[in-house]
Design a protein around this motif. Structure first.
Motif, mmCIF file in Angstrom:
data_model
loop_
_atom_site.group_PDB
_atom_site.id
_atom_site.type_symbol
_atom_site.label_atom_id
_atom_site.label_comp_id
_atom_site.label_asym_id
_atom_site.label_seq_id
_atom_site.Cartn_x
_atom_site.Cartn_y
_atom_site.Cartn_z
ATOM 1 N N ARG A 262 0.844 -1.196 0.000
ATOM 2 C CA ARG A 262 0.000 0.000 0.000
ATOM 3 C C ARG A 262 0.875 1.240 0.000
ATOM 4 O O ARG A 262 1.795 1.370 0.812
ATOM 5 C CB ARG A 262 -0.920 0.002 1.220
ATOM 6 N N ASP A 263 0.567 2.154 -0.902
ATOM 7 C CA ASP A 263 1.294 3.421 -0.964
ATOM 8 C C ASP A 263 0.894 4.266 0.252
ATOM 9 O O ASP A 263 -0.290 4.551 0.442
ATOM 10 C CB ASP A 263 0.945 4.160 -2.260
ATOM 11 N N PRO A 264 1.849 4.662 1.091
ATOM 12 C CA PRO A 264 1.483 5.411 2.301
ATOM 13 C C PRO A 264 0.942 6.800 2.016
ATOM 14 O O PRO A 264 0.337 7.415 2.894
ATOM 15 C CB PRO A 264 2.820 5.487 3.069
ATOM 16 N N ILE A 265 1.133 7.293 0.793
ATOM 17 C CA ILE A 265 0.675 8.648 0.464
ATOM 18 C C ILE A 265 -0.774 8.650 -0.019
ATOM 19 O O ILE A 265 -1.622 9.384 0.492
ATOM 20 C CB ILE A 265 1.598 9.290 -0.595
ATOM 21 N N ASN A 266 -1.075 7.824 -1.029
ATOM 22 C CA ASN A 266 -2.424 7.862 -1.606
ATOM 23 C C ASN A 266 -3.273 6.639 -1.276
ATOM 24 O O ASN A 266 -4.448 6.570 -1.648
ATOM 25 C CB ASN A 266 -2.356 8.051 -3.128
ATOM 26 N N GLY A 267 -2.697 5.647 -0.590
ATOM 27 C CA GLY A 267 -3.467 4.472 -0.190
ATOM 28 C C GLY A 267 -3.674 3.453 -1.279
ATOM 29 O O GLY A 267 -4.287 2.406 -1.033
ATOM 30 N N ASN A 268 -3.189 3.705 -2.485
ATOM 31 C CA ASN A 268 -3.332 2.748 -3.576
ATOM 32 C C ASN A 268 -2.254 1.666 -3.495
ATOM 33 O O ASN A 268 -1.331 1.746 -2.680
ATOM 34 C CB ASN A 268 -3.258 3.466 -4.924
ATOM 35 N N THR A 269 -2.363 0.674 -4.351
ATOM 36 C CA THR A 269 -1.369 -0.388 -4.393
ATOM 37 C C THR A 269 -0.223 0.029 -5.297
ATOM 38 O O THR A 269 -0.443 0.513 -6.412
ATOM 39 C CB THR A 269 -1.994 -1.690 -4.932
ATOM 40 N N ARG A 270 0.996 -0.126 -4.831
ATOM 41 C CA ARG A 270 2.148 0.226 -5.654
ATOM 42 C C ARG A 270 3.106 -0.958 -5.749
ATOM 43 O O ARG A 270 3.174 -1.811 -4.864
ATOM 44 C CB ARG A 270 2.880 1.438 -5.092
ATOM 45 N N ARG A 271 3.849 -0.989 -6.833
ATOM 46 C CA ARG A 271 4.850 -2.022 -7.087
ATOM 47 C C ARG A 271 6.228 -1.492 -6.676
ATOM 48 O O ARG A 271 6.605 -0.380 -7.048
ATOM 49 C CB ARG A 271 4.838 -2.413 -8.559
ATOM 50 N N VAL A 272 6.957 -2.314 -5.923
ATOM 51 C CA VAL A 272 8.306 -1.958 -5.487
ATOM 52 C C VAL A 272 9.266 -2.996 -6.038
ATOM 53 O O VAL A 272 9.157 -4.188 -5.718
ATOM 54 C CB VAL A 272 8.401 -1.910 -3.946
ATOM 55 N N GLU A 273 10.197 -2.569 -6.874
ATOM 56 C CA GLU A 273 11.172 -3.479 -7.452
ATOM 57 C C GLU A 273 12.192 -3.891 -6.388
ATOM 58 O O GLU A 273 12.652 -3.062 -5.594
ATOM 59 C CB GLU A 273 11.901 -2.816 -8.626
ATOM 60 N N LEU A 274 12.527 -5.164 -6.378
ATOM 61 C CA LEU A 274 13.566 -5.671 -5.480
ATOM 62 C C LEU A 274 14.822 -5.910 -6.319
ATOM 63 O O LEU A 274 14.955 -6.931 -6.991
ATOM 64 C CB LEU A 274 13.096 -6.963 -4.793
ATOM 65 N N ARG A 275 15.718 -4.948 -6.300
ATOM 66 C CA ARG A 275 16.935 -5.026 -7.101
ATOM 67 C C ARG A 275 17.868 -6.103 -6.557
ATOM 68 O O ARG A 275 17.671 -6.620 -5.463
ATOM 69 C CB ARG A 275 17.644 -3.667 -7.112
ATOM 70 N N ASP A 276 18.904 -6.398 -7.322
ATOM 71 C CA ASP A 276 19.868 -7.421 -6.902
ATOM 72 C C ASP A 276 20.496 -7.107 -5.555
ATOM 73 O O ASP A 276 20.857 -8.011 -4.803
ATOM 74 C CB ASP A 276 20.967 -7.574 -7.960
ATOM 75 N N VAL A 277 20.628 -5.808 -5.253
ATOM 76 C CA VAL A 277 21.267 -5.422 -3.991
ATOM 77 C C VAL A 277 20.294 -5.465 -2.814
ATOM 78 O O VAL A 277 20.705 -5.331 -1.661
ATOM 79 C CB VAL A 277 21.870 -4.004 -4.099
#
Length: 301
Positions: A262-277
């Protein structure tokens, strides 16, 4: 129901806490199973079901039913182009059809009641279909229906409700239903359930789905919201437990390329990329105490 007579709100709305396996024809397989889980004392988020009666009332309102049946007449599901064309035309018609006033009022009233029970002004909810042949031993519609996360206002809820109804006529669903000898039209209930902003989530099988071994339970897990696991969007961790002892007998850590939250700003669902690091990309999601706790919940009657 006689023309022009409004159905009582209770015909359109059922609270999950009142649903049981005997109610599949009204609340669908998923709604019935969630009600049974609540009755068993499992920690299931609160919510309600917009019933099959609501779908039927909407479907028979105006000329929608006639238009849909006309499009389905003579459909050959083995023709991919024809199937895709008919499915899309039906979905457009359902999304654009007016919702009967008494049905809209019943859904809005249930939304307000859920907000009151949860002590929130605009509680974020998940909106998911619950078909009458879904989650049953005979048929599997896994991944064929739409789900919507972090819906947090009544107007959007109504749009998502129609999207769920429309997904009952998706190409994959129509193909599967007709190949299984089921009617092309299948009533569908819709679950509206309080969202949990999960740090980690997944699915648990009380019987190993690979071979039907009742001595093994399987847990699949990933970071963030569980849609990535259910939809097969990432490779989840896979843990196998001995059903009797709850010992972890197999662990396979998956490669998780991203998570949903959940996006803490607008409450919508957001995608977060998990990079190699990012350490979460290849890290195990569940530790042994968490797995044993889940296994203990799964063994409850």
């Amino acid at each position: 129901m006689p023309p022009g007579k409004a159905a009582p709100a209770s015909q359109f709305i059922r609270w999950l806490s009142t649903c049981r396996r005997s109610d599949i024809a009204t609340v669908g397989g998923k709604g019935a199973n969630l009600g049974e889980m609540l009755a068993a004392g499992l920690p299931v988020p609160a919510g309600f079901v917009i019933t099959v009666d609501a779908f039927t009332r909407f479907f028979e309102h105006g000329d929608l039913a006639g238009r849909v049946r006309e499009k389905l007449a003579g459909l050959t599901v083995d023709d991919p182009d024809a199937l895709a064309h008919v499915a899309e035309a039906i979905r457009i018609a359902i999304r654009g059809a007016p919702v009967p006033a008494e049905l809209g009022e019943a859904v809005a009233g249930a939304w307000r009641e859920l907000a009151r029970r949860e002590g929130l002004t605009d509680p974020p909810v998940a909106v998911r279909s619950s078909a009458t042949a879904e989650d049953t031993p005979e048929y599997s519609f896994a991944g064929m229906f739409e789900s919507f996360l972090n819906v947090h206002d009544p107007a959007t809820l109504m749009h998502r409700l129609q999207d769920c109804w429309a997904s009952a006529f998706g190409g994959r669903v129509l193909f599967y239903r007709l190949k299984q000898g089921l009617p092309a039209e299948m009533p569908v209930a819709v679950i509206v359930q309080r969202m949990v902003n999960a740090e980690k989530s997944g699915v648990l099988f009380t019987v190993d789905p690979a071979g039907g071994d009742v001595s093994r339970m399987v847990i699949e897990a990933a970071w963030g919201l569980g849609e990535v696991v259910v939809g097969g969007q990432v490779t989840p961790d896979r843990y196998v437990l001995d059903t009797r002892t709850l010992d972890v007998i197999e662990t396979h850590v998956g490669r998780k390329e991203f998570l949903l939250e959940r996006d803490p700003i607008n409450g919508n669902t957001r995608r977060v990329e998990l990079r190699d690091v990012d350490p979460k990309r290849n890290a195990r999601v569940l530790e042994v105490p968490e797995l044993r706790r889940l296994g203990d919940l799964a063994r409850r009657d």
